[in-house]
Scaffold this motif. Structure first.
Motif, short mmCIF file in Angstrom:
data_model
loop_
_atom_site.label_atom_id
_atom_site.label_comp_id
_atom_site.label_asym_id
_atom_site.label_seq_id
_atom_site.Cartn_x
_atom_site.Cartn_y
_atom_site.Cartn_z
N GLY A 165 -66.47 6.86 20.36
CA GLY A 165 -65.42 7.74 20.83
C GLY A 165 -65.41 9.07 20.09
O GLY A 165 -65.29 10.13 20.71
N LEU A 166 -65.54 9.03 18.78
CA LEU A 166 -65.53 10.27 18.00
C LEU A 166 -66.81 11.08 18.21
O LEU A 166 -66.78 12.30 18.24
CB LEU A 166 -65.32 9.97 16.52
N PHE A 167 -67.94 10.39 18.37
CA PHE A 167 -69.18 11.12 18.66
C PHE A 167 -69.06 11.85 20.00
O PHE A 167 -69.38 13.04 20.09
CB PHE A 167 -70.38 10.18 18.67
N ALA A 168 -68.59 11.16 21.02
CA ALA A 168 -68.45 11.78 22.34
C ALA A 168 -67.43 12.91 22.31
O ALA A 168 -67.59 13.92 23.00
CB ALA A 168 -68.05 10.74 23.37
N ALA A 169 -66.38 12.77 21.50
CA ALA A 169 -65.35 13.80 21.42
C ALA A 169 -65.89 15.10 20.86
O ALA A 169 -65.41 16.18 21.21
CB ALA A 169 -64.18 13.31 20.57
N MET A 170 -66.88 15.03 20.01
CA MET A 170 -67.41 16.24 19.38
C MET A 170 -68.40 17.00 20.27
O MET A 170 -68.74 18.13 19.97
CB MET A 170 -68.11 15.89 18.05
N LEU A 171 -68.86 16.39 21.34
CA LEU A 171 -69.84 17.05 22.20
C LEU A 171 -69.16 17.99 23.19
O LEU A 171 -68.22 17.59 23.87
CB LEU A 171 -70.67 16.00 22.95
N LEU A 210 -60.13 7.90 22.17
CA LEU A 210 -60.48 8.77 21.04
C LEU A 210 -61.10 10.09 21.48
O LEU A 210 -61.08 11.06 20.73
CB LEU A 210 -61.41 8.04 20.08
N VAL A 211 -61.63 10.12 22.69
CA VAL A 211 -62.22 11.36 23.20
C VAL A 211 -61.17 12.46 23.26
O VAL A 211 -61.48 13.64 23.12
CB VAL A 211 -62.87 11.10 24.58
N TRP A 212 -59.91 12.07 23.44
CA TRP A 212 -58.84 13.06 23.59
C TRP A 212 -58.46 13.74 22.28
O TRP A 212 -57.53 14.54 22.25
CB TRP A 212 -57.64 12.42 24.27
N ILE A 213 -59.20 13.47 21.21
CA ILE A 213 -59.02 14.25 19.99
C ILE A 213 -59.36 15.71 20.30
O ILE A 213 -58.72 16.62 19.79
CB ILE A 213 -59.90 13.68 18.85
N THR A 214 -60.37 15.90 21.13
CA THR A 214 -60.67 17.26 21.59
C THR A 214 -59.99 17.48 22.93
O THR A 214 -60.56 17.28 23.99
CB THR A 214 -62.19 17.49 21.72
N ASN A 215 -58.75 17.85 22.85
CA ASN A 215 -57.95 18.14 24.03
C ASN A 215 -57.88 19.66 24.20
O ASN A 215 -58.38 20.39 23.35
CB ASN A 215 -56.57 17.50 23.91
N PRO A 216 -57.27 20.16 25.26
CA PRO A 216 -57.23 21.62 25.44
C PRO A 216 -56.62 22.40 24.27
O PRO A 216 -56.96 23.56 24.07
CB PRO A 216 -56.39 21.78 26.71
N LEU A 217 -55.77 21.78 23.48
CA LEU A 217 -55.19 22.48 22.33
C LEU A 217 -56.13 22.52 21.13
O LEU A 217 -56.18 23.50 20.41
CB LEU A 217 -53.87 21.83 21.93
N THR A 218 -56.85 21.43 20.90
CA THR A 218 -57.70 21.34 19.71
C THR A 218 -59.15 21.77 19.97
O THR A 218 -59.88 22.04 19.02
CB THR A 218 -57.71 19.90 19.16
#
Length: 176
Positions: A49-55, A81-89
């Motif tokens: 999840g965190l790996f995919a979030a960073m791409l 966990l992908v939503w760690i990179t949401n439109p705000l972050t």
């Protein structure tokens, strides 16, 4: 990590199977191994999840779901966990990844002007893409490995604490 705490926030299998937009993944959603909350499945879910979030790619959730399927991680946790990179972050995270990529490639990072426009981004895209993807992969790998190890250590530590609490409780009952 407490299973009860995680189960409170993770959607149920029935809820996801009933979602119309996920019908194409119905066979995958039915796999009971993807819904287990164990040390290994939670650690692997955090990893993918965190790996995919960073791409910086579209369909990060699909990539996380496929990663959870391949690595036998908890599917809803990996996708969440992908939503760690949401439109705000996303701007902050991807700028950080870009700076890391520029550092790894030993190339000068382009400074961000005070007012960002889509035109400026389009002009800079050719210079930004390689450092951004390089940095995203590096940061993603570091986060993936660190989260996997950290989840496993925290899980073991909590089990150890639980055993000690039970042993103390047993000793108190026996002494009374």
């Amino acid at each position: 990590m407490s299973r009860r705490w995680l189960q409170r926030y993770i959607p149920s299998r029935e809820r996801l199977q009933g979602t119309r937009s996920l019908r194409f993944m119905h066979h995958m959603l039915g796999d009971p191994a993807l819904w287990v909350l164990s040390r290994r499945s939670v650690a692997n879910a955090c990893m993918v999840g965190l790996f995919a979030a960073m791409l910086p790619i579209p369909f990060q959730m699909v990539l996380a779901a496929l990663g959870a399927y391949c690595f036998r991680g908890n599917l809803p946790l990996a996708v969440s966990l992908v939503w760690i990179t949401n439109p705000l972050t996303m701007p902050v995270v991807f700028y950080f990844n870009y700076r890391i990529g520029a550092w790894v490639l030993d190339s000068p990072a382009h400074e961000v002007p005070g007012h960002i426009t889509t035109g400026w981004i389009a002009e800079q895209m050719a210079h930004i893409v390689v450092p951004l993807f390089t940095g995203s992969i590096v940061v993603g790998l570091v986060l993936a490995i660190a989260s996997n190890v950290l989840v496993r250590l925290i899980w073991r530590w909590q089990i150890y604490r639980s055993w000690r609490r039970r042993a103390r409780h047993r000793r108190r009952r026996q002494s009374h």
